[in-house]
Design a protein around this motif. Structure first.
Motif, mmCIF file in Angstrom:
data_model
loop_
_atom_site.group_PDB
_atom_site.id
_atom_site.type_symbol
_atom_site.label_atom_id
_atom_site.label_comp_id
_atom_site.label_asym_id
_atom_site.label_seq_id
_atom_site.Cartn_x
_atom_site.Cartn_y
_atom_site.Cartn_z
ATOM 1 N N UNK A 227 -0.297 6.095 -7.991
ATOM 2 C CA UNK A 227 -1.610 5.452 -7.983
ATOM 3 C C UNK A 227 -2.176 5.480 -6.562
ATOM 4 N N UNK A 228 -3.311 4.829 -6.394
ATOM 5 C CA UNK A 228 -3.935 4.785 -5.071
ATOM 6 C C UNK A 228 -3.045 4.093 -4.037
ATOM 7 N N UNK A 233 -0.582 5.558 1.193
ATOM 8 C CA UNK A 233 0.553 5.771 2.083
ATOM 9 C C UNK A 233 0.633 7.234 2.515
ATOM 10 N N UNK A 234 0.433 8.136 1.555
ATOM 11 C CA UNK A 234 0.465 9.561 1.870
ATOM 12 C C UNK A 234 -0.653 9.920 2.845
ATOM 13 N N UNK A 235 -1.810 9.354 2.594
ATOM 14 C CA UNK A 235 -2.970 9.632 3.442
ATOM 15 C C UNK A 235 -2.723 9.163 4.877
ATOM 16 N N UNK A 253 -2.138 9.167 -11.383
ATOM 17 C CA UNK A 253 -3.069 8.112 -11.772
ATOM 18 C C UNK A 253 -3.933 7.695 -10.576
ATOM 19 N N UNK A 254 -4.228 8.646 -9.720
ATOM 20 C CA UNK A 254 -5.090 8.403 -8.569
ATOM 21 C C UNK A 254 -6.543 8.287 -9.008
ATOM 22 N N UNK A 258 -9.655 8.757 -4.221
ATOM 23 C CA UNK A 258 -8.407 9.030 -3.519
ATOM 24 C C UNK A 258 -8.023 10.501 -3.650
ATOM 25 N N UNK A 259 -8.270 11.069 -4.815
ATOM 26 C CA UNK A 259 -8.058 12.502 -5.016
ATOM 27 C C UNK A 259 -8.744 13.309 -3.928
ATOM 28 N N UNK A 260 -10.026 12.991 -3.726
ATOM 29 C CA UNK A 260 -10.840 13.730 -2.761
ATOM 30 C C UNK A 260 -10.324 13.546 -1.344
#
Length: 292
Positions: A227-228, A233-235, A253-254, A258-260
């Motif tokens: 999820x977001x 965290x990844x971002x 389930x992003x 957040x996908x963008x």
């Protein structure tokens, strides 16, 4: 017996259908027919599909047959045991076996893929030349994860584990994954896949804290309930690891936003197959891609 060619001139799949099984075929006869096949000596990649009764009988006799005739299998550098679709057998129903003797019997093996985790036992893993280990399942038992964390695999470059869900075999938690990454010693690891989890946000957090981040070129956290929370965290953390070239998050389930943001990271990012949570009686439900 059916022979299904895959896109590799040195590969062949051996599989039984229901009629074969009904006519008395099974794991023992499969090994016999593989050894009798005139194509076999020219193969490098051996793929074992359905042995006709994967939901009732395990593949132990196939594993034992390979070990007992190790000299006849010495040209096989890639091995996949359990390659079957859900129409042949649901992944959670595939009965596997004990691989303890395989490691010493096939020192030339470069890649091992196993599908199914019921009755799976990897034993004490020690192999100098294995470069890729992948386990595809709906739930990976903790004792299998512990075998991997204690493994001696100095040449391992790619580790891909389907964590799965507790209903189908995963009996650990985020600490299980943390212990795996803390204790495992894979100096050549470049591709880490911890996928198909119903705790994918927690898995992402644990991975980002691991010492392997500095040596990876590919991180695969796909097929789970990311999820977001995990996306954020990844971002935040990934820009500090310029060695990372690819991030696989497909099936997630992003949010679209957040996908963008993740797609804008300076690496190859797969954020395809966005899912929306289900709601029932006020509860929110998310599912990993492969469970049963």
């Amino acid at each position: 017996m059916s022979y299904i060619d895959i896109n590799d001139p040195h590969a062949k799949t051996y599989a039984y259908d229901y009629d074969d099984y009904d006519n008395g075929k099974g794991p023992v006869s499969m090994v016999e027919e593989i050894l009798a096949d005139p194509d076999f000596p020219g193969l490098e990649y051996l793929v074992i599909g359905s042995w006709g009764s994967a939901y009732e009988d395990g593949c132990q006799e196939i594993i034992d047959g390979i070990v007992d005739h190790a000299d006849r299998f010495s040209h096989i550098t890639k091995l996949f045991i359990g390659n079957m679709d859900y129409e042949e057998c649901e992944v959670s129903w595939i009965i596997q076996g004990n691989y303890s003797r395989l490691w010493a019997a096939m020192p030339q093996l470069k890649e091992l893929t196993i599908m199914g985790s019921t009755d799976l036992d990897l034993g004490q893993i020690a192999h100098d030349n294995l470069e890729s280990l992948e386990i595809i399942c709906g739930g990976l038992p903790e004792h299998v994860i512990q075998s991997i964390q204690n493994a001696s695999l100095p040449s391992l470059k790619r580790l891909m584990l389907y964590i799965g869900v507790d209903n189908y075999g995963f009996d650990g938690n985020a600490d299980t994954i943390r212990e795996l990454l803390d204790k495992a010693d894979f100096p050549c690891l470049e591709y880490l896949g911890l996928a198909d989890s119903e705790i994918q946000d927690q898995v992402a957090e644990v991975v980002l804290e691991s010492r392997f981040m500095g040596q990876l070129h590919t991180l695969d956290l796909s097929m789970g309930t990311l999820t977001d929370k995990g996306g954020a965290l990844l971002l935040e953390k990934l820009p500090q690891w310029p060695n990372l070239k690819k991030l696989d998050l497909h099936y997630h389930y992003l949010s679209e936003e957040m996908e963008q943001k993740l797609a804008g990271l300076p690496l190859e990012v797969d954020v395809s197959e966005r899912n929306k949570p289900d709601q029932y009686r006020g509860e929110i439900y998310m599912s990993a891609m492969m469970t049963e």
